[in-house]
Every structure is written in C-alpha cells, then in structure tokens.
Design a protein around this motif. Structure first.
Motif, PDB file in Angstrom:
ATOM      1  N   ASP A 132       0.801  -1.228   0.000  1.00 12.17           N
ATOM      2  CA  ASP A 132       0.000   0.000   0.000  1.00 12.17           C
ATOM      3  C   ASP A 132       0.835   1.279   0.000  1.00 12.17           C
ATOM      4  N   GLY A 133       2.120   1.174   0.370  1.00 16.62           N
ATOM      5  CA  GLY A 133       2.953   2.368   0.448  1.00 16.62           C
ATOM      6  C   GLY A 133       4.046   2.199   1.486  1.00 16.62           C
ATOM      7  N   ASN A 134       4.814   3.255   1.706  1.00 16.93           N
ATOM      8  CA  ASN A 134       5.935   3.193   2.635  1.00 16.93           C
ATOM      9  C   ASN A 134       5.443   3.119   4.079  1.00 16.93           C
ATOM     10  N   PHE A 135       6.135   2.303   4.891  1.00 21.48           N
ATOM     11  CA  PHE A 135       5.708   2.137   6.275  1.00 21.48           C
ATOM     12  C   PHE A 135       6.867   2.262   7.263  1.00 21.48           C
ATOM     13  N   ALA A 136       8.114   2.217   6.790  1.00 14.54           N
ATOM     14  CA  ALA A 136       9.263   2.286   7.685  1.00 14.54           C
ATOM     15  C   ALA A 136      10.493   2.673   6.880  1.00 14.54           C
ATOM     16  N   SER A 137      11.501   3.127   7.595  1.00 15.76           N
ATOM     17  CA  SER A 137      12.773   3.433   6.949  1.00 15.76           C
ATOM     18  C   SER A 137      13.631   2.173   6.888  1.00 15.76           C
ATOM     19  N   PHE A 138      14.688   2.228   6.114  1.00 19.76           N
ATOM     20  CA  PHE A 138      15.644   1.119   5.994  1.00 19.76           C
ATOM     21  C   PHE A 138      16.341   0.907   7.344  1.00 19.76           C
ATOM     22  N   PRO A 139      16.573  -0.339   7.813  1.00 16.71           N
ATOM     23  CA  PRO A 139      16.301  -1.626   7.153  1.00 16.71           C
ATOM     24  C   PRO A 139      14.964  -2.253   7.528  1.00 16.71           C
ATOM     25  N   VAL A 140      14.178  -1.590   8.449  1.00 17.49           N
ATOM     26  CA  VAL A 140      12.898  -2.168   8.858  1.00 17.49           C
ATOM     27  C   VAL A 140      11.989  -2.365   7.648  1.00 17.49           C
ATOM     28  N   SER A 141      12.122  -1.494   6.658  1.00 16.55           N
ATOM     29  CA  SER A 141      11.277  -1.590   5.463  1.00 16.55           C
ATOM     30  C   SER A 141      11.475  -2.890   4.707  1.00 16.55           C
ATOM     31  N   LEU A 142      12.596  -3.581   4.952  1.00 15.15           N
ATOM     32  CA  LEU A 142      12.869  -4.844   4.272  1.00 15.15           C
ATOM     33  C   LEU A 142      12.092  -6.010   4.863  1.00 15.15           C
ATOM     34  N   PHE A 143      11.414  -5.784   6.002  1.00 15.39           N
ATOM     35  CA  PHE A 143      10.761  -6.881   6.718  1.00 15.39           C
ATOM     36  C   PHE A 143       9.288  -6.547   6.980  1.00 15.39           C
ATOM     37  N   PRO A 144       8.467  -6.578   5.954  1.00 13.19           N
ATOM     38  CA  PRO A 144       7.035  -6.314   6.149  1.00 13.19           C
ATOM     39  C   PRO A 144       6.383  -7.425   6.968  1.00 13.19           C
ATOM     40  N   ASN A 145       5.429  -7.042   7.797  1.00 19.74           N
ATOM     41  CA  ASN A 145       4.698  -8.033   8.582  1.00 19.74           C
ATOM     42  C   ASN A 145       3.647  -8.755   7.741  1.00 19.74           C
ATOM     43  N   GLN A 146       3.143  -8.061   6.724  1.00 23.47           N
ATOM     44  CA  GLN A 146       2.163  -8.663   5.823  1.00 23.47           C
ATOM     45  C   GLN A 146       2.646  -8.522   4.383  1.00 23.47           C
ATOM     46  N   ASP A 147       2.207  -9.428   3.530  1.00 22.21           N
ATOM     47  CA  ASP A 147       2.593  -9.391   2.121  1.00 22.21           C
ATOM     48  C   ASP A 147       1.525  -8.789   1.228  1.00 22.21           C
ATOM     49  N   ARG A 148       0.326  -8.558   1.779  1.00 20.14           N
ATOM     50  CA  ARG A 148      -0.788  -8.094   0.962  1.00 20.14           C
ATOM     51  C   ARG A 148      -1.358  -6.806   1.544  1.00 20.14           C
ATOM     52  N   GLY A 149      -1.887  -5.959   0.655  1.00 23.58           N
ATOM     53  CA  GLY A 149      -2.449  -4.695   1.091  1.00 23.58           C
ATOM     54  C   GLY A 149      -3.769  -4.856   1.827  1.00 23.58           C
ATOM     55  N   ILE A 150      -4.260  -3.753   2.397  1.00 25.68           N
ATOM     56  CA  ILE A 150      -5.472  -3.790   3.209  1.00 25.68           C
ATOM     57  C   ILE A 150      -6.664  -4.305   2.409  1.00 25.68           C
ATOM     58  N   SER A 151      -6.829  -3.867   1.178  1.00 22.08           N
ATOM     59  CA  SER A 151      -7.968  -4.332   0.381  1.00 22.08           C
ATOM     60  C   SER A 151      -7.915  -5.836   0.156  1.00 22.08           C
ATOM     61  N   SER A 152      -6.726  -6.352  -0.109  1.00 18.62           N
ATOM     62  CA  SER A 152      -6.581  -7.806  -0.279  1.00 18.62           C
ATOM     63  C   SER A 152      -6.818  -8.526   1.044  1.00 18.62           C
ATOM     64  N   GLN A 153      -6.357  -7.952   2.138  1.00 20.25           N
ATOM     65  CA  GLN A 153      -6.599  -8.566   3.444  1.00 20.25           C
ATOM     66  C   GLN A 153      -8.094  -8.703   3.705  1.00 20.25           C
ATOM     67  N   LEU A 154      -8.838  -7.646   3.423  1.00 19.74           N
ATOM     68  CA  LEU A 154     -10.288  -7.697   3.609  1.00 19.74           C
ATOM     69  C   LEU A 154     -10.916  -8.780   2.744  1.00 19.74           C
ATOM     70  N   ALA A 155     -10.504  -8.848   1.492  1.00 23.01           N
ATOM     71  CA  ALA A 155     -11.060  -9.851   0.582  1.00 23.01           C
ATOM     72  C   ALA A 155     -10.714 -11.263   1.031  1.00 23.01           C
ATOM     73  N   ASP A 156      -9.567 -11.430   1.687  1.00 25.51           N
ATOM     74  CA  ASP A 156      -9.116 -12.750   2.120  1.00 25.51           C
ATOM     75  C   ASP A 156      -9.761 -13.215   3.422  1.00 25.51           C
ATOM     76  N   GLY A 157     -10.479 -12.330   4.111  1.00 23.48           N
ATOM     77  CA  GLY A 157     -11.138 -12.738   5.348  1.00 23.48           C
ATOM     78  C   GLY A 157     -10.561 -12.154   6.611  1.00 23.48           C
ATOM     79  N   VAL A 158      -9.554 -11.284   6.503  1.00 20.74           N
ATOM     80  CA  VAL A 158      -9.030 -10.595   7.689  1.00 20.74           C
ATOM     81  C   VAL A 158     -10.103  -9.629   8.190  1.00 20.74           C
ATOM     82  N   ARG A 159     -10.349  -9.648   9.509  1.00 21.11           N
ATOM     83  CA  ARG A 159     -11.365  -8.773  10.083  1.00 21.11           C
ATOM     84  C   ARG A 159     -10.853  -7.976  11.280  1.00 21.11           C
ATOM     85  N   GLY A 160      -9.606  -8.159  11.647  1.00 16.91           N
ATOM     86  CA  GLY A 160      -8.972  -7.345  12.672  1.00 16.91           C
ATOM     87  C   GLY A 160      -7.713  -6.732  12.093  1.00 16.91           C
TER      88      GLY A 160
END
Length: 450
Positions: free
Chosen positions: A184-212
C-alpha cells in the motif's frame, strides 16, 4: 507442544470439572488435571525445582498441572508430570514433596466466582499467590488466596446459531501491523522496510477474510499516518484515514461483515479526531459499546449488529488517564474505545525472529489486568497475539501452523476464555493457515457449565 486436548461436553461432565466462566453456580472440586491459577494475578502455581512459584501460564511445559486427589483429611494436589510429587509446605513457603509426606494434605473450599481456597486443614493459613514471579506462600485470606482450578481439558459446545451468537463468542482473523505490507505504500525506513509483517495490502486482506487490523498511528504535518517504530525517514507514509476508508468502503459493500481496528496510538486526541472525521461514512458503521450499556448487560448478537449496520469497532492502546493527564479530550468522545477497558490481550512477543520461542500466555498489561479478568455480565474480548520481534518468513510459517495448538492448549486455559482475535504475521502462510484455525475456533464455544 501437546496435541489439542479439547474434550466433548459429555466427557468432561463425567470428570466433574469446575465451571469455566466466572459467576457460575456451585461446583465440586475437580478430579482431573487443573491449573492452580491465581484469581488476582492470573499466574499459575508451578513446581520450580522444589519451590512452588508464580509463573506465567505455559501449558504443559512448566510443571503447572496438578491433579486434586481426595485423601483422608482433605486433598492432595499431585503434580501431573512428576511422579509422586505433591504440593506441600515448609513453614510459610509452598514447596513440592513426596505425596503423603507431612504437609501435603490441604483443605479445598469454594470461594465464589468459580474460585477456591486452598488452606492448611484446621487453620486460617491459606495458599497465597505472589504478584509477580515470586514464591507462593502461606498467608491470610484475601484475593491472593483465591484460586481458579482451571481445567487442562475443557468442555466445549457447538457454536450458537447465527441469530443468537454474540460478539464475544466469535473469533476473527487479525493482521498484526496490517499497514506494514509493502503493497500500500511506505511504512518504515531502511532496514525495517525490508521486513514487512504482511505481504498483501489492506484491500486484499479484507477480501481474504481478515477482520482485525492492527495499525500504528503517528503524527506528521498534523495528520495521523501509519509508520512502524517511527516516521523518521519514511517518505509519504499512508494516512490512517486512507486505510480506514478502505475498511469502511468494504463494510458498506458487504452488509453483515464486522471489523475491528486496534490502534497502537501515538497521536493526540485532536489529531486522531480530525483524521477520523475525514473518513466518509465512518459514523454510519461505527459501533459504540460505551453508549449501549455493554459493560452492564454484555455484548450484542452479531445478528443485531448486522441489522443495525454497526460493523466497525475501533480501539486505542492509550489509557483514559494518560489522555486526561495530557489535557486532551478522551477518545471515547469521538468513538474510539480504550482497549484496556474492553479487552484483555496477551504479551505480544514470542521471542526473536529466529531461535527459541516462548509459548507462555500472559497479560500484555501485567497482573493488574490479567487475561482472566471477567465479570458475570461483561466478558472482555480476548486478543491473542502470535508473532515474533522480527518477521522472518520460515519462522512465521511454522508459528502459524501451531496457532491452533497454542490457542487451545496454552492461551484458552490462561485466559479461561476462547480467543476472539488471532493476530498473526503473513496470515496466508502456515499449515493449517490461520484462517483455517479461525474457522475451527468458530465451530464451538466453551461450555457454560459442567
């Protein structure tokens, strides 16, 4: 880790386990393995090399399981995984000793709200918990001398029908750091930016069944934006309002769906209020438990929420006291609930991204608000975290595959309630996947009584 030990209602009834919810009717002393869990702190009594200490609940990994056995003059509490080892006493200290030795017989009596007292027969000396990881002692009666005999193998019953199940009976898949997804966009500076907690954006999360959705909001240019750790060096972080708009738009397009946002909240009340005000349609779907008497009468049914179009609950991890001390308006005046007033949550870290893991399940907020916090009318929602300090792919997949095991065998007994939110990294990985685990938990509730 043990295999799941969730028994049918009939099987557990035969073992005369105590009620698993506070405010329950009279029940006999159980005859199966239990956790000796302190009412005041939520900590378990564990054999620690011959000393009995107050430890964080840790399933079968820490000598925390005891079996009450009726003997002449009272009961023995036999350690379930140590041969001929019983809860005993030496002066004012609780110890373990050979079963049948002097000091291993106890009186066990009901003490209200599904708790028991454990005392020296014929005396006013009671087994008393510690407020931290200290030793269990003998002392006078009080809340620290009240214990849950929490069943190791607990009874379940089928999930209530869709028109009667309540919010606190349902489990939702929750994305830890849902915004830190690299899509979805930038969330952290280097090197934290190299380690996303999720691989999919919010819209995809919603479509996949994420509700929290766990979101970290900071202030940049008088606007609430989403960053991990800080916004220093983050170019064009995603505004909080952008992701909230995605969630609101999804909910409006999908009547009957329900979502929850958890804010790790670093913005002032004014900044947060302004950002929420820019989200179109938010007030239409926002659910306000504070205005509906939930603390006195309990959570509504999911069908009621659906019929009224109340589809979104927002929590902040700030406290009412901290906002007041800062001279800010309280967040609940504009619909953001203080999480510590409505939920319980286990400590977030299971360890580093690699190496040993800590499967214990204890309160993020310490013994002043243990996971066992409850009342007869209002059951706090239970947020169960299952992730590490650093999101390492192979570790995440392994941990996610063990989510059901930990939820059933570690965290449900620790909280005396089923998790309502399962928060994980990279929710699409693991075998079974976290969504499958959520589906399993949504087939049952804990039995109301034995």
């Amino acid at each position: 880790m043990p295999s799941p030990r969730v028994l049918s209602t009939a099987a557990v009834l035969a073992m005369t386990l105590p009620l698993f919810c506070s405010g329950a009717a009279s029940a006999a002393v159980p005859t199966s393995s239990v956790y000796l869990q302190n009412y005041r702190t939520g900590l378990d009594a564990a054999d620690s090399g011959g000393t009995v200490a107050a430890h964080n609940p840790k399933g079968n990994e820490d000598h925390q399981q005891w079996t009450p056995v009726a003997v002449s003059g009272g009961y023995q509490l036999r350690n379930a995984d140590e041969s001929n080892s019983c809860l005993g006493r030496n002066g004012s200290s609780a110890v373990t000793a050979s079963c049948g030795a002097d000091g291993t017989t106890w009186s066990i009596a009901e003490a209200g709200d599904s708790t028991y007292s454990v005392s020296v027969p014929g005396t006013s000396q009671y087994l008393t918990g510690a407020t931290d990881s200290g030793s269990v002692q003998l002392g006078s009666y009080g809340d620290l001398a009240r214990w849950y005999l929490t069943p190791v193998s607990y009874a379940t019953t089928g999930m209530p029908s869709a028109d009667t199940r309540t919010l606190d009976q349902v489990t939702f898949l929750t994305a830890h750091n849902a915004f830190a997804n690299g899509a979805d966009g930038n969330f952290a500076s280097f090197p934290v930016s190299l380690f996303p907690n999720q691989d999919r954006g919010i819209s995809s999360q919603l479509a996949d069944g994420v509700r929290g959705f766990m979101l970290d909001d900071y202030t940049v240019s008088n606007q609430a934006v989403l960053c991990h750790n800080s916004c220093d060096g983050v170019s064009s972080p995603v505004p909080l309002a952008t992701d909230l708009q995605r969630i609101v738009d999804f909910l409006k397009a999908h009547p009957g769906q329900f979502a929850t946002v958890f804010l790790e909240d670093y913005a002032s009340s004014d900044v947060l209020k302004s950002s929420l005000a820019s989200v179109s349609g938010l007030n239409d779907v926002l659910y306000r438990p504070d205005q509906e008497g939930v603390a006195a009468k309990g959570w509504p049914t999911m069908a009621d929420l659906s019929a009224r179009g109340k589809q979104l609950l927002i929590f902040s991890d700030r406290t009412r006291a901290s906002d007041t001390a800062s001279g800010w308006a309280t967040r609940d005046t504009f619909g953001v609930m203080y999480q510590r007033e409505w939920t319980v949550e286990n400590y977030w870290s299971m360890g580093a991204g690699l190496g040993d893991s800590d499967w214990s399940c204890y309160s993020r907020w310490g013994t002043d608000r243990p996971l066992t916090t409850d009342s007869a009318a209002f059951h706090p929602l239970f947020v169960m975290n299952q992730f590490r300090d650093y999101p390492i792919g192979s570790t995440i997949a392994t941990d996610n595959g063990k989510l059901l095991n930990r939820a059933q065998n570690f965290c449900t007994p620790a909280a005396r309630k089923k998790p309502n939110y399962l928060a994980v990294d990279r929710y699409e990985t693991g075998s079974p996947t976290p969504l499958t685990t959520v589906g399993t938990l949504n087939t049952y509730i804990l039995a109301p009584g034995q």
